[in-house]
Enzyme design. Structure first.
Site, PDB file in Angstrom:
ATOM      1  N   ASP A  39      -2.367   9.154   4.347  1.00  0.00           N
ATOM      2  CA  ASP A  39      -3.910   8.339   3.524  1.00  0.00           C
ATOM      3  C   ASP A  39      -5.031   9.610   4.971  1.00  0.00           C
ATOM      4  OD1 ASP A  39      -5.027   6.294   2.229  1.00  0.00           O
ATOM      5  OD2 ASP A  39      -6.586   7.050   3.688  1.00  0.00           O
ATOM      6  N   ILE A  40      -5.729  10.089   4.100  1.00  0.00           N
ATOM      7  CA  ILE A  40      -7.216  10.796   5.134  1.00  0.00           C
ATOM      8  C   ILE A  40      -7.695   9.973   5.721  1.00  0.00           C
ATOM      9  CG2 ILE A  40      -8.531  11.006   3.392  1.00  0.00           C
ATOM     10  CD1 ILE A  40      -8.662  13.848   3.099  1.00  0.00           C
ATOM     11  N   ASN A  97      -3.640  -1.938  -4.655  1.00  0.00           N
ATOM     12  CA  ASN A  97      -4.519  -2.038  -5.380  1.00  0.00           C
ATOM     13  C   ASN A  97      -5.225  -2.313  -6.762  1.00  0.00           C
ATOM     14  OD1 ASN A  97      -6.112  -3.772  -3.040  1.00  0.00           O
ATOM     15  ND2 ASN A  97      -6.700  -1.123  -2.857  1.00  0.00           N
ATOM     16  N   GLU A 105      -9.693   2.005  -5.520  1.00  0.00           N
ATOM     17  CA  GLU A 105     -10.513   3.501  -6.129  1.00  0.00           C
ATOM     18  C   GLU A 105     -10.088   4.835  -6.657  1.00  0.00           C
ATOM     19  OE1 GLU A 105     -12.858   4.408  -1.983  1.00  0.00           O
ATOM     20  OE2 GLU A 105     -13.885   2.749  -2.488  1.00  0.00           O
ATOM     21  N   VAL A 106      -8.765   5.232  -5.921  1.00  0.00           N
ATOM     22  CA  VAL A 106      -8.186   6.638  -6.900  1.00  0.00           C
ATOM     23  C   VAL A 106      -7.248   5.483  -8.170  1.00  0.00           C
ATOM     24  CG1 VAL A 106      -6.564   8.172  -6.496  1.00  0.00           C
ATOM     25  CG2 VAL A 106      -8.015   7.032  -4.624  1.00  0.00           C
ATOM     26  N   HIS A 110      -0.534   3.927  -6.735  1.00  0.00           N
ATOM     27  CA  HIS A 110      -0.408   4.389  -5.068  1.00  0.00           C
ATOM     28  C   HIS A 110      -0.499   3.513  -4.183  1.00  0.00           C
ATOM     29  CE1 HIS A 110      -4.746   4.125  -5.102  1.00  0.00           C
ATOM     30  NE2 HIS A 110      -4.477   3.782  -4.134  1.00  0.00           N
ATOM     31  N   HIS A 112       0.310   1.670  -0.746  1.00  0.00           N
ATOM     32  CA  HIS A 112      -0.335   1.942   0.692  1.00  0.00           C
ATOM     33  C   HIS A 112       1.139   1.226   1.861  1.00  0.00           C
ATOM     34  CE1 HIS A 112      -4.962   2.624   0.493  1.00  0.00           C
ATOM     35  NE2 HIS A 112      -4.167   2.019  -0.943  1.00  0.00           N
TER      36      HIS A 112
HETATM   37  P1  AMP Z   1      -6.451   2.624  -2.950  1.00  0.00           P
HETATM   38  O1  AMP Z   1      -8.976   1.642  -2.369  1.00  0.00           O
HETATM   39  O2  AMP Z   1      -6.161   1.712  -2.938  1.00  0.00           O
HETATM   40  O3  AMP Z   1      -7.428   3.783  -4.436  1.00  0.00           O
HETATM   41  O4  AMP Z   1      -7.056   3.769  -2.116  1.00  0.00           O
HETATM   42  C1  AMP Z   1      -7.477   4.990  -2.030  1.00  0.00           C
HETATM   43  C2  AMP Z   1      -6.569   5.174  -0.943  1.00  0.00           C
HETATM   44  O5  AMP Z   1      -6.829   6.987  -1.056  1.00  0.00           O
HETATM   45  C3  AMP Z   1      -7.902   5.341   0.396  1.00  0.00           C
HETATM   46  O6  AMP Z   1      -6.925   4.910   1.895  1.00  0.00           O
HETATM   47  C4  AMP Z   1      -8.310   7.079   0.929  1.00  0.00           C
HETATM   48  O7  AMP Z   1      -8.579   7.083   2.104  1.00  0.00           O
HETATM   49  C5  AMP Z   1      -7.126   7.531   0.728  1.00  0.00           C
HETATM   50  N1  AMP Z   1      -7.306   8.363   0.055  1.00  0.00           N
HETATM   51  C6  AMP Z   1      -8.801   9.893  -1.123  1.00  0.00           C
HETATM   52  N2  AMP Z   1      -8.272  11.054  -0.740  1.00  0.00           N
HETATM   53  C7  AMP Z   1      -7.367  11.084  -0.190  1.00  0.00           C
HETATM   54  C8  AMP Z   1      -6.434  12.464   0.104  1.00  0.00           C
HETATM   55  N3  AMP Z   1      -7.294  14.335  -0.850  1.00  0.00           N
HETATM   56  N4  AMP Z   1      -5.744  12.700   0.767  1.00  0.00           N
HETATM   57  C9  AMP Z   1      -5.416  11.676   1.584  1.00  0.00           C
HETATM   58  N5  AMP Z   1      -5.595   9.798   1.120  1.00  0.00           N
HETATM   59  C10 AMP Z   1      -6.746   9.724   0.069  1.00  0.00           C
END
Ligand code: AMP
Length: 125
Positions: A39-40, A97, A105-106, A110, A112
Site C-alpha cells: 500500500d502506498i 471495504n 475508495e478504489v 482489494h 488489505h
Molecule cells: P480502500 O479505502 O479500501 O479503497 O483502500 C484503497 C487503498 O489503496 C488505500 O489504502 C490507499 O493508500 C491505496 N492506494 C491508492 N493508490 C495506490 C497506489 N498507487 N499504490 C498502492 N496503494 C495505493
C-alpha cells in the site's frame, strides 16, 4: 470519497492501471489470478493489498460474478502472501471495504493485509 459499489467497472481506476503496467507498484507476488503490492500509505508495518486480475468493483461483484477458478485463485493468493511475509505466526488482519459505508475508495476489489504489530480493536471509531 467512497465509491458507489453498484457502479459498473471503471477501466481507468488506479488498480486497473497498475495491472496494465501503466503505473508502478511495489509488487510482492503475482500469479494468474492475483497481484499483491505494498500500500502506498501503509497503516501498519506490513500493509499489502491483494487484488484479483479480473475486473471486479468490490467483494459483492466478485462473489457474485467471478468464476470458481478466479475465486479459488484469489483466496489462495491472499493466504500465500500472508505466509510468505511471515504473518501467520504473529497473526494478521484481512480487510475488504465494499461501498459507501465502508469508505472504499478504489473501485477494484482489494483485500488489505495488515500485520507486523498488535493491531488493536477491529473497528476504528
Ligand atoms: P480502500 O479505502 O479500501 O479503497 O483502500 C484503497 C487503498 O489503496 C488505500 O489504502 C490507499 O493508500 C491505496 N492506494 C491508492 N493508490 C495506490 C497506489 N498507487 N499504490 C498502492 N496503494 C495505493
Amino acid at each position: 470519497m467512497a465509491i458507489d459499489a453498484t457502479q459498473p467497472y471503471d477501466e481507468s481506476n488506479i488498480f486497473a492501471r497498475i495491472l496494465r503496467g501503466e503505473i508502478p507498484a511495489k509488487a510482492v507476488y503475482e500469479d494468474a489470478h492475483a497481484l499483491a503490492f505494498h500500500d502506498i500509505h501503509p497503516q501498519a508495518p506490513v500493509h499489502i493489498l491483494v487484488i484479483p486480475k479480473g475486473s471486479y468493483v468490490s467483494w459483492d461483484d466478485f462473489s457474485e460474478h467471478a468464476s470458481e477458478a478466479e475465486i479459488a485463485g484469489f483466496v489462495r493468493a491472499v493466504g500465500h502472501v500472508a505466509r510468505e511475509n511471515g504473518l501467520v505466526a504473529p497473526g494478521y488482519r484481512l480487510l475488504a471495504n465494499a461501498g459507501g459505508h465502508s469508505g472504499q475508495e478504489v473501485p477494484h476489489l482489494h483485500v488489505h493485509l495488515f500485520g507486523g504489530r498488535p493491531l488493536g480493536p477491529m473497528l476504528g471509531r
